[in-house]
Design a protein around this motif. Structure first.
Motif, PDB file in Angstrom:
ATOM      1  N   LEU A 502     100.197  55.651 146.614  1.00 44.38           N
ATOM      2  CA  LEU A 502      99.146  57.151 147.856  1.00 44.38           C
ATOM      3  C   LEU A 502      99.566  58.559 146.806  1.00 44.38           C
ATOM      4  N   ARG A 503      98.664  58.709 147.010  1.00 49.02           N
ATOM      5  CA  ARG A 503      98.283  60.389 146.396  1.00 49.02           C
ATOM      6  C   ARG A 503      98.841  61.081 147.090  1.00 49.02           C
ATOM      7  N   ASN A 504      99.485  62.339 147.056  1.00 53.18           N
ATOM      8  CA  ASN A 504     100.255  63.929 147.256  1.00 53.18           C
ATOM      9  C   ASN A 504      99.787  64.733 147.894  1.00 53.18           C
ATOM     10  N   PRO A 505      99.829  64.697 148.508  1.00 54.97           N
ATOM     11  CA  PRO A 505     100.759  64.917 150.931  1.00 54.97           C
ATOM     12  C   PRO A 505      99.119  64.043 150.743  1.00 54.97           C
ATOM     13  N   ASP A 506      98.233  63.427 150.996  1.00 52.38           N
ATOM     14  CA  ASP A 506      97.824  63.460 151.204  1.00 52.38           C
ATOM     15  C   ASP A 506      97.780  61.632 151.761  1.00 52.38           C
ATOM     16  N   ALA A 507      98.693  61.553 151.422  1.00 53.67           N
ATOM     17  CA  ALA A 507      98.401  59.840 151.319  1.00 53.67           C
ATOM     18  C   ALA A 507      97.386  59.081 151.062  1.00 53.67           C
ATOM     19  N   THR A 508      96.259  59.340 150.595  1.00 57.31           N
ATOM     20  CA  THR A 508      95.309  58.674 150.333  1.00 57.31           C
ATOM     21  C   THR A 508      96.045  57.718 149.281  1.00 57.31           C
ATOM     22  N   PRO A 509      95.336  56.316 149.402  1.00 59.35           N
ATOM     23  CA  PRO A 509      94.979  55.119 147.993  1.00 59.35           C
ATOM     24  C   PRO A 509      94.769  55.184 146.888  1.00 59.35           C
ATOM     25  N   THR A 510      94.972  55.071 145.806  1.00 62.68           N
ATOM     26  CA  THR A 510      93.934  56.102 144.620  1.00 62.68           C
ATOM     27  C   THR A 510      94.544  54.205 143.517  1.00 62.68           C
ATOM     28  N   GLY A 511      95.745  53.705 144.142  1.00 62.84           N
ATOM     29  CA  GLY A 511      95.627  52.452 143.493  1.00 62.84           C
ATOM     30  C   GLY A 511      97.223  51.126 143.746  1.00 62.84           C
ATOM     31  N   VAL A 512      97.116  50.441 143.410  1.00 64.65           N
ATOM     32  CA  VAL A 512      98.141  49.655 143.304  1.00 64.65           C
ATOM     33  C   VAL A 512      98.886  48.436 142.399  1.00 64.65           C
ATOM     34  N   GLU A 513      99.995  48.785 142.762  1.00 63.82           N
ATOM     35  CA  GLU A 513     101.129  47.924 141.424  1.00 63.82           C
ATOM     36  C   GLU A 513     101.364  46.651 141.936  1.00 63.82           C
ATOM     37  N   ALA A 514     100.705  45.297 140.859  1.00 65.56           N
ATOM     38  CA  ALA A 514     100.393  43.979 141.276  1.00 65.56           C
ATOM     39  C   ALA A 514     101.861  43.482 141.268  1.00 65.56           C
ATOM     40  N   LEU A 515     102.419  42.874 141.679  1.00 63.08           N
ATOM     41  CA  LEU A 515     104.132  42.214 142.483  1.00 63.08           C
ATOM     42  C   LEU A 515     104.247  40.383 142.543  1.00 63.08           C
ATOM     43  N   LEU A 516     104.899  39.865 141.450  1.00 57.34           N
ATOM     44  CA  LEU A 516     105.133  38.663 141.118  1.00 57.34           C
ATOM     45  C   LEU A 516     105.528  38.194 142.078  1.00 57.34           C
ATOM     46  N   ARG A 517     105.153  37.078 142.959  1.00 55.48           N
ATOM     47  CA  ARG A 517     105.845  36.729 144.297  1.00 55.48           C
ATOM     48  C   ARG A 517     105.925  34.816 143.639  1.00 55.48           C
ATOM     49  N   TRP A 518     106.559  33.655 143.865  1.00 57.84           N
ATOM     50  CA  TRP A 518     106.493  32.342 143.656  1.00 57.84           C
ATOM     51  C   TRP A 518     106.904  31.593 145.024  1.00 57.84           C
ATOM     52  N   ASN A 519     105.585  30.984 145.642  1.00 51.02           N
ATOM     53  CA  ASN A 519     106.199  30.445 146.869  1.00 51.02           C
ATOM     54  C   ASN A 519     106.472  29.354 146.487  1.00 51.02           C
ATOM     55  N   HIS A 520     107.765  28.630 146.253  1.00 48.80           N
ATOM     56  CA  HIS A 520     108.807  27.212 146.471  1.00 48.80           C
ATOM     57  C   HIS A 520     108.431  26.485 147.172  1.00 48.80           C
ATOM     58  N   PRO A 521     107.974  25.099 147.129  1.00 50.75           N
ATOM     59  CA  PRO A 521     106.747  24.350 147.825  1.00 50.75           C
ATOM     60  C   PRO A 521     107.918  23.755 149.022  1.00 50.75           C
ATOM     61  N   THR A 522     109.550  23.534 148.477  1.00 45.00           N
ATOM     62  CA  THR A 522     110.518  23.624 149.771  1.00 45.00           C
ATOM     63  C   THR A 522     111.997  24.890 149.417  1.00 45.00           C
ATOM     64  N   ARG A 523     111.777  25.667 148.540  1.00 45.64           N
ATOM     65  CA  ARG A 523     112.727  27.039 148.999  1.00 45.64           C
ATOM     66  C   ARG A 523     112.102  27.813 149.465  1.00 45.64           C
ATOM     67  N   GLY A 524     111.044  27.210 149.582  1.00 46.03           N
ATOM     68  CA  GLY A 524     110.582  29.297 150.382  1.00 46.03           C
ATOM     69  C   GLY A 524     109.964  29.429 149.362  1.00 46.03           C
ATOM     70  N   LEU A 525     109.708  31.218 149.754  1.00 44.71           N
ATOM     71  CA  LEU A 525     110.143  32.135 149.271  1.00 44.71           C
ATOM     72  C   LEU A 525     111.086  32.642 147.950  1.00 44.71           C
ATOM     73  N   VAL A 526     110.419  32.597 146.849  1.00 43.64           N
ATOM     74  CA  VAL A 526     111.455  32.779 145.443  1.00 43.64           C
ATOM     75  C   VAL A 526     111.861  34.457 144.807  1.00 43.64           C
ATOM     76  N   PRO A 527     112.449  34.859 145.110  1.00 41.63           N
ATOM     77  CA  PRO A 527     112.315  36.761 145.243  1.00 41.63           C
ATOM     78  C   PRO A 527     112.019  37.147 143.962  1.00 41.63           C
ATOM     79  N   PRO A 528     111.130  38.229 142.879  1.00 40.19           N
ATOM     80  CA  PRO A 528     111.090  37.714 141.570  1.00 40.19           C
ATOM     81  C   PRO A 528     112.557  38.006 141.515  1.00 40.19           C
ATOM     82  N   ASP A 529     113.646  39.080 141.307  1.00 37.40           N
ATOM     83  CA  ASP A 529     114.594  39.157 140.292  1.00 37.40           C
ATOM     84  C   ASP A 529     115.195  37.668 140.827  1.00 37.40           C
ATOM     85  N   ARG A 530     115.088  36.747 141.400  1.00 39.93           N
ATOM     86  CA  ARG A 530     115.632  35.388 140.949  1.00 39.93           C
ATOM     87  C   ARG A 530     114.916  34.720 139.703  1.00 39.93           C
TER      88      ARG A 530
END
Length: 739
Positions: A502-530
């Motif tokens: 977000l832009r400072n100071p008006d908090a207008t969104p100017t982009g997003v960062e893509a972050l990877l997640r893993w939805n394991h079928p039995t373990r659920g959501l596995v953290p990326p640092d794992r």
């Protein structure tokens, strides 16, 4: 008459004296001759014995070199678990051939089939080796010993340390009209901790012809002028027979004897009869020379033994000698706290492949010097692999002091260095096992420290880890996760979350960062640092990274918001030959303007391959893709790198905002980094903003853009569209990425 008788008596007396002196001279000569003869014989026997010891030490050194390549977890996995031809060729035809001279190398399968072959021109036909009864018997005995050791081994141990001499053999064999030393070594795990197959082991075989180059290498450890191999006994040269495993003579090792005292004595015999003093002098000189020669030879034998027990680059103990020294130390427990530190250089093969083996050797030398500086006393250091060091440290107050010393060591090891004008940033990690809590023997401590090291590498949360019994269970879980991760992308288990910038100071969104997640079928959501460290260690990052590129570009092309997307790229993905083309193809396929894509890379990745990184960056910049320097302030923070690369954005790591770190000094440092980015015409993003106080400070400091939980957590695509999709349609479009 009386005077004549007196003269005659005197004359006879003189004659008797002369005869006595002559007899004494003869006796003295005989005694001296006998003593020298005896000394010569004893010297010759000692000389032969010493050369035989050097030859036997040389055979032991050949097996030591084979052990480095045959006894390892990596070799066992890539040969026994899932036979990898390219890996075997790289291991034995490239690395081993370069560092370990030999005439031929072969890999025998459990059914005695040659599954790998690498020979030189000197070895034209090796059939006599594999059909030789003595060789077949040696291989059979190795496999019998393997079965017996495996049967006695605790379930799941897989550790043959200390027993490797029962799984190897070296003997002299005749190959046509040549004689060679043929070494055999079973492919086994080391240090273990992995499942052992029920199959017979593969066997690594090396052939070393006793030719001129080989003899010259042996000669380096001797004070001899020359050394020859002869199929028949010599005449005047010193020699000893080379025997096969069945006791048959394969030939003779011959050389000109070092001591030539008898030849000198016999040549000088007439003069010696006239000059007793000269006899004594020459005899003394001969004896002294012989003594000096024997002392020199003894010193060379000791040096040969030392060389066989120590690594040539570092001077550290080889694996077997390290175990022996640690065992001796632990037999009489040292005072104070003691621990074993198992240290590994991450991606050392990458350094060799990028800068060459000479640069890799220099890195090893520099790092070993840093270890010697940090642990100058009360330590035993060993090099047990191409990129692995082990250190037993003693005499500390407590475990905490050892862990502090380990942290200081890694801080020193991870400092950048320059080899041949090229900057190299080594990344070392370590596992620590305390004595006696984590083991009471060298083998137990080694296993515990290795488990801690692997845990540290797979979690990637810190530079070292202290052993915990639960880590053994973690290794099993890691193997399962690594297996599941291979099909996660194809099975639709991976998902991208997006965190707004977000832009400072008006908090207008100017982009997003893509972050990877893993939805394991039995373990659920596995953290990326794992799972990301597992993906990196398994070589899956280029494939997963390609999926991230395709998915992020597709989502950004389809959502209604005006802003674009940032993706994180590691060095193995960035420097993949097809990365730039993959990005260009994805942009074209989904119709996303290139300026709506930002590639984030970290400071440590820049140092890997500067010129290659610049080439990739220039290619993508020409398309319009933007670049951001991620986690600024946590790496080397060299301003020279900011000039070498064309970055559009500077992202300051969130660690500067964490609780106790958010001090006046840190605030001053943050302000300085913000100013640096703006002076270099880069937009500045501060990550990890979570409180209003932090936001207020950053607004006052003139920071351009903010990112953190205070504004939004990472959101799945559906939630992102709900939060920003409709409202953004009613607002003016803004720049894709901070600028």
């Amino acid at each position: 008459m009386r005077e004549r008788l007196s003269w005659l008596s005197q004359s006879r007396s003189v004659e008797l004296i002369v005869l006595f002196c002559f007899a004494a001279l003869i006796v003295a000569f005989g005694v001296v001759f006998t003593l020298i003869w005896d000394a010569e014989e004893r010297a010759s026997r000692r000389e032969i014995t010493s050369v035989q010891r050097v030859f036997e030490s040389h055979k032991y050194a050949l097996l030591n070199e084979m052990e480095r390549y045959a006894a390892s977890n990596a070799a066992y996995i890539n040969i026994e678990y899932d036979f990898s031809g390219p890996w075997v060729k790289n291991r034995f035809a490239d690395d081993m051939a370069e560092e370990f001279p030999h005439s031929g190398a072969f890999l025998l399968s459990p059914d005695d089939q040659v599954t790998f072959e690498h020979t030189t021109a000197e070895v034209s036909d090796v059939a006599p080796v594999f059909t030789n009864p003595m060789f077949q018997a040696a291989v059979a005995e190795i496999r019998t010993n393997f079965q017996e050791l495996r049967a006695l081994m605790p379930q799941g141990s897989g550790n043959f340390s200390g027993k490797l001499d029962q799984l190897s053999d070296i003997q002299a064999l005749t190959i046509k009209d040549q004689v060679a030393l043929v070494g055999s070594f079973a492919i086994v795990p080391d240090p273990g901790g992995i499942p052992i197959s029920e199959n017979m082991p593969y066997v690594l075989v090396t052939i070393h012809l006793l030719d001129r180059p080989h003899l010259d290498r042996i000669l380096q450890n001797l004070s001899l002028a020359h050394l020859e191999f002869s199929p028949t006994p010599g005449d005047r040269w010193a020699e000893f027979p080379i025997l096969g495993a069945d006791g048959s003579v394969k030939g003779y090792m011959t050389w000109p004897p070092m001591s030539r005292s008898m030849i000198i004595l016999l040549t000088s015999a007439p003069v010696l009869l006239l000059f007793v003093g000269l006899i004594v002098a020459l005899a003394t000189i001969a004896i002294l020379r012989n003594a000096r020669a024997q002392n020199k030879l003894k010193a060379l034998v000791q040096k040969s033994l030392y060389d066989a027990q120590h690594d040539s680059l570092t001077g550290f103990a080889e694996r077997k000698h390290f175990y022996e020294r640690v065992a001796d130390t632990l037999d009489n427990p040292p005072s104070g706290a003691a621990a074993l530190i198992y240290c590994d250089i991450d991606r050392f093969k990458h350094i060799n492949d990028t800068w060459g083996h000479a640069a890799g050797d220099e890195v090893i030398k520099v790092l070993s010097s840093r270890i010697n500086t940090r642990f100058a006393t009360n330590r035993i250091a060993g090099r047990v692999g191409g990129d692995e060091f082990v250190i037993l440290v003693t005499g500390y107050e407590d475990a905490t002091e050892i862990e502090t010393a380990t942290r200081d060591l890694l801080s020193s090891l991870n400092q950048p260095l320059t080899i041949g004008g090229k900057p190299i940033a080594p990344q070392c990690r370590a596992g620590v096992a305390h004595f006696p809590d984590h083991g009471q023997s060298a083998k137990e401590l080694m296993h515990a420290a290795d488990v801690a090291l692997r845990h540290c590498k797979t979690t990637a949360q810190r530079d070292f880890a202290v052993f915990d019994p639960a880590m053994d269970d973690g290794l099993i879980e890691n193997r399962e996760l690594r297996s599941d991760l291979q099909t996660a992308a194809q099975d639709g288990q991976l998902e991208l979350y997006y965190q707004p910038i977000l832009r400072n100071p008006d908090a207008t969104p100017t982009g997003v960062e893509a972050l990877l997640r893993w939805n394991h079928p039995t373990r659920g959501l596995v953290p990326p640092d794992r799972f990301l460290p597992l993906a990196e260690a398994s070589g899956l990052m280029p494939e997963i990274g390609k999926w991230v590129v395709q998915k992020a570009i597709k989502d950004a092309a389809e959502w209604p918001m005006a802003f674009g997307v940032s993706i994180n790229v590691n060095s193995s993905q960035l420097l993949h030959p097809e990365f730039a083309q993959d990005v260009e193809n994805a942009l074209a396929a989904h119709g996303l303007p290139a300026e709506k894509l930002t590639v984030e890379i970290t400071e440590s990745q820049i140092l890997d391959r500067i010129e290659d990184t610049q080439t990739v960056q220039q290619t993508l910049n020409n398309l319009g893709v933007r670049f951001a320097l991620d986690d600024f302030g946590t790496g080397y923070s060299s301003l020279s790198y900011l000039h070498l690369f064309e970055f559009h954005s500077l992202k300051i790591d969130k660690s500067f905002l964490v609780g106790h770190n958010f001090t006046d000094n840190t605030k001053g440092l943050l302000t300085t980094m913000i100013n640096i980015g703006q002076v270099l015409s880069m937009s500045v993003v501060v990550e990890g903003v979570e409180t209003d106080a932090q936001r207020a400070f950053l607004r006052h400091s003139g920071c351009d853009f903010l990112q953190g939980f205070l504004f939004a957590r990472p959101l799945p695509l559906s939630d992102l569209l709900t939060a920003y999709g409709q409202s953004d349609l009613d607002t003016p479009r803004v720049s894709v990425t901070p600028e």
